[in-house]
Motif scaffolding. Structure first.
Motif, short mmCIF file in Angstrom:
data_model
loop_
_atom_site.label_atom_id
_atom_site.label_comp_id
_atom_site.label_asym_id
_atom_site.label_seq_id
_atom_site.Cartn_x
_atom_site.Cartn_y
_atom_site.Cartn_z
N ALA A 1 1.51 -18.71 -1.96
CA ALA A 1 1.17 -17.55 -2.51
C ALA A 1 0.62 -16.91 -1.04
O ALA A 1 0.58 -15.70 -0.62
N GLU A 2 -0.08 -17.58 -0.09
CA GLU A 2 -0.60 -16.86 1.29
C GLU A 2 0.64 -16.32 1.89
O GLU A 2 0.39 -15.29 2.56
N THR B 1 8.33 1.18 -1.25
CA THR B 1 7.73 1.11 -2.48
C THR B 1 8.32 0.03 -3.58
O THR B 1 7.74 -0.88 -4.16
N ALA B 2 9.76 -0.24 -3.18
CA ALA B 2 10.59 -1.43 -4.11
C ALA B 2 10.05 -2.72 -3.52
O ALA B 2 9.94 -3.44 -4.20
N PHE B 3 9.72 -2.62 -2.24
CA PHE B 3 9.43 -3.92 -1.50
C PHE B 3 8.15 -4.39 -1.99
O PHE B 3 7.94 -5.65 -2.37
N ASP B 4 7.30 -3.62 -2.36
CA ASP B 4 5.81 -3.55 -2.79
C ASP B 4 5.88 -4.24 -4.07
O ASP B 4 5.35 -5.44 -4.69
N GLU B 5 6.68 -3.57 -4.89
CA GLU B 5 6.82 -4.18 -6.17
C GLU B 5 7.59 -5.43 -6.54
O GLU B 5 7.13 -6.34 -7.49
N MET B 6 8.66 -5.83 -5.86
CA MET B 6 9.24 -6.95 -5.60
C MET B 6 8.41 -7.97 -5.19
O MET B 6 8.29 -9.18 -5.68
N LEU B 7 7.52 -7.75 -4.01
CA LEU B 7 6.58 -8.93 -3.78
C LEU B 7 5.45 -9.24 -4.81
O LEU B 7 5.20 -10.32 -4.90
N ASN B 8 5.03 -8.17 -5.45
CA ASN B 8 4.22 -8.47 -6.64
C ASN B 8 4.74 -9.34 -7.72
O ASN B 8 4.29 -10.36 -8.21
N THR B 9 6.25 -9.18 -8.06
CA THR B 9 6.98 -10.03 -8.94
C THR B 9 6.98 -11.30 -8.35
O THR B 9 6.78 -12.39 -9.02
N ASP C 1 14.65 -10.41 4.42
CA ASP C 1 13.68 -11.41 4.34
C ASP C 1 13.22 -11.64 3.05
O ASP C 1 12.80 -12.87 2.36
N ILE C 2 12.85 -10.48 2.27
CA ILE C 2 12.31 -10.60 0.68
C ILE C 2 13.44 -11.36 0.19
O ILE C 2 13.20 -12.24 -0.86
N GLU C 3 14.90 -11.14 0.15
CA GLU C 3 15.88 -11.86 -0.68
C GLU C 3 15.88 -13.35 -0.16
O GLU C 3 16.19 -14.22 -1.08
N MET C 4 15.56 -13.67 0.91
CA MET C 4 15.30 -15.01 1.23
C MET C 4 14.28 -15.58 0.63
O MET C 4 14.35 -16.70 0.27
N MET C 5 13.05 -14.97 0.74
CA MET C 5 11.82 -15.56 0.13
C MET C 5 12.09 -15.48 -1.37
O MET C 5 11.76 -16.70 -2.14
N GLU C 6 12.75 -14.65 -1.97
CA GLU C 6 13.02 -14.95 -3.53
C GLU C 6 14.02 -15.96 -3.66
O GLU C 6 13.78 -16.79 -4.68
N THR C 7 14.83 -16.32 -3.01
CA THR C 7 16.01 -17.66 -3.14
C THR C 7 15.01 -18.78 -2.89
O THR C 7 15.32 -19.84 -3.70
N THR C 8 14.27 -18.82 -2.03
CA THR C 8 13.46 -20.08 -1.90
C THR C 8 12.46 -20.23 -3.00
O THR C 8 12.29 -21.43 -3.45
N ILE C 9 11.83 -19.22 -3.58
CA ILE C 9 10.78 -19.51 -4.57
C ILE C 9 11.59 -19.87 -5.92
O ILE C 9 10.91 -20.76 -6.46
N PHE C 10 12.79 -19.38 -6.19
CA PHE C 10 13.24 -19.75 -7.59
C PHE C 10 14.24 -20.92 -7.16
O PHE C 10 14.92 -21.44 -8.09
N ALA C 11 14.35 -21.51 -6.02
CA ALA C 11 15.22 -22.76 -5.88
C ALA C 11 14.33 -23.95 -6.43
O ALA C 11 13.13 -23.97 -6.31
N ASP D 1 3.63 -13.30 -8.65
CA ASP D 1 3.57 -13.78 -10.25
C ASP D 1 4.48 -14.90 -10.28
O ASP D 1 4.09 -15.88 -11.22
N ALA D 2 5.83 -14.97 -9.91
CA ALA D 2 6.62 -16.17 -10.23
C ALA D 2 6.10 -17.20 -9.30
O ALA D 2 6.27 -18.45 -9.81
N THR D 3 5.61 -17.14 -8.26
CA THR D 3 5.03 -18.33 -7.45
C THR D 3 3.77 -18.77 -8.07
O THR D 3 3.63 -20.07 -8.20
N LEU D 4 2.93 -18.02 -8.83
CA LEU D 4 1.58 -18.61 -9.52
C LEU D 4 2.10 -19.06 -10.56
O LEU D 4 1.63 -20.18 -11.27
#
Length: 359
Positions: free
Chosen positions: A216-217, A274-282, A199-209, A285-288
């Motif tokens: 952000a919610e 722990t890695a999930f939390d750090e990735m979501l913080n990133t 899910d996080i990888e999918m979210m990351e792909t969507t954000i940077f597309a 920041d990218a979304t903002l």
């Protein structure tokens, strides 16, 4: 990690006769199952909790496994009195909402584990819930184990069926059941963490597309679900470590090493969370940053159009509306000339702004 592993090197084919032994029906709505195990084999028949423990202690052989589902204080009272369960532990088992822990009361061990289930959804950008949690408590004695389950996704029927086919494993005693439960729950953590990672990888792909909108919610929702997963995973490390280190004689040596294996897999899940939390913080920041960039782009476009509109506004403002001809008030070609000049200047300004990517 396999959900079920033979303990202490005990291997062999399941006894088909034992596997086909009749399984007792529940004795009440909250008692899911009650069984007697002797020499690792389930004793056929239907038992109440009082009859079962009496049968075991009569010959000082075997143990009882009772499964309960969301009992209230009155329903569990008889079982607590029969098995000598401590009132504080019983209160925790009834009320639930406990963090994972391990406590010892006289000759009984009380363990709390959080269960998790991944909630199916089409996309992490539209999901309202990703992780569902429940609780499972276990009272461990020398000749019994009582499991209390809260939630509808953490049933132990399949686990009990598998253990019924492994008499070598069940002959070790109730500690083998506790290990199997912990192993199954940590397995579910691994499964949920793997799907959460997708899910996080999918979210990351969507954000940077390019030209995509992710609020952000929605990322904060995922952070909340990660926190829910962390509350289930992190506190369990200490109880597993204590069981592996010989915290109580109720867990024999041949089972302790397997608790160490469960603890190792739990560490893997903890690192992932722990890695999930750090990735979501990133990602936040990218979304903002993406939102800020989009706002700056919008402001530049508005400013550019305002600059274009200011040209005719300025020209018209010079003359007002009280005139016959323009620009020297009596010149016949003044009006079309001014209109042409306005169009040319606005066109030139539009092309300049477009070239500089303001439009």
């Amino acid at each position: 990690m396999a959900a079920i592993r033979p303990l202490g090197g005990l291997r062999g084919k399941p006894d088909r006769n034992n596997a086909q032994a009749p399984i007792p029906v529940p004795v009440s709505a909250y008692v899911v199952n009650c069984g007697i195990y002797r020499d690792g084999t389930r004793v056929p028949g239907r038992w109440t909790h009082a009859e079962a423990i009496k049968e075991v202690r009569k010959n000082n052989d075997g143990f009882v496994w009772i499964g309960l589902h969301e009992p209230d204080a009155e329903q569990i009272k008889g079982i607590a009195d029969t098995f000598g369960l401590h009132e504080l532990a019983v209160e925790d088992a009834v009320q639930a909402h406990q963090r994972p822990k391990l406590e010892r009361y006289d000759e009984t061990l009380f363990m709390v584990l959080k269960t998790v289930r991944f909630v199916e959804h089409s996309s992490p950008t539209t999901a309202s819930e990703i992780v569902e949690t429940g609780e499972l408590m276990a009272f461990l004695g020398k000749d019994f184990i009582v499991t209390v389950r809260h939630g509808n996704h953490s049933g132990l029927a399949s686990l009990r069926a598998e253990l019924d086919k492994q008499p070598e494993r069940m002959s070790i005693g109730p500690a083998a059941v506790l290990h199997a439960i912990a192993d199954r729950i940590v397995d579910s953590y691994l499964d949920v963490s793997e799907r959460f990672e997708d899910d996080i990888e999918m979210m990351e792909t969507t954000i940077f597309a390019p030209r995509t909108q992710v609020s952000a919610e929605q990322i904060y929702l995922m952070k909340r679900e990660v926190l829910e997963l962390r509350r289930a995973v992190n506190p369990l490390a200490n109880p597993l470590r204590r069981l592996a280190e010989g915290y109580t004689p109720l867990v024999p040596e041949q089972v302790r090493s397997y608790f160490r294996d469960v603890d190792d897999h739990l560490t893997t899940v903890t690192d992932r969370v722990t890695a999930f939390d750090e990735m979501l913080n990133t990602l936040i920041d990218a979304t903002l940053a993406k939102i800020t960039l989009q706002q700056n782009t919008d402001i530049r476009k508005i400013t550019a159009w305002a600059a274009i509109i200011s040209i005719p506004t300025m020209v018209v403002g010079v003359y007002g509306m009280n005139f016959d001809f323009m620009p020297e008030l009596r010149w016949k070609f003044g009006y079309p000339l001014v209109i042409l000049l306005i169009v040319l200047v606005c066109t030139w300004l539009y092309r300049v702004l477009r070239k500089n990517r303001w439009l």
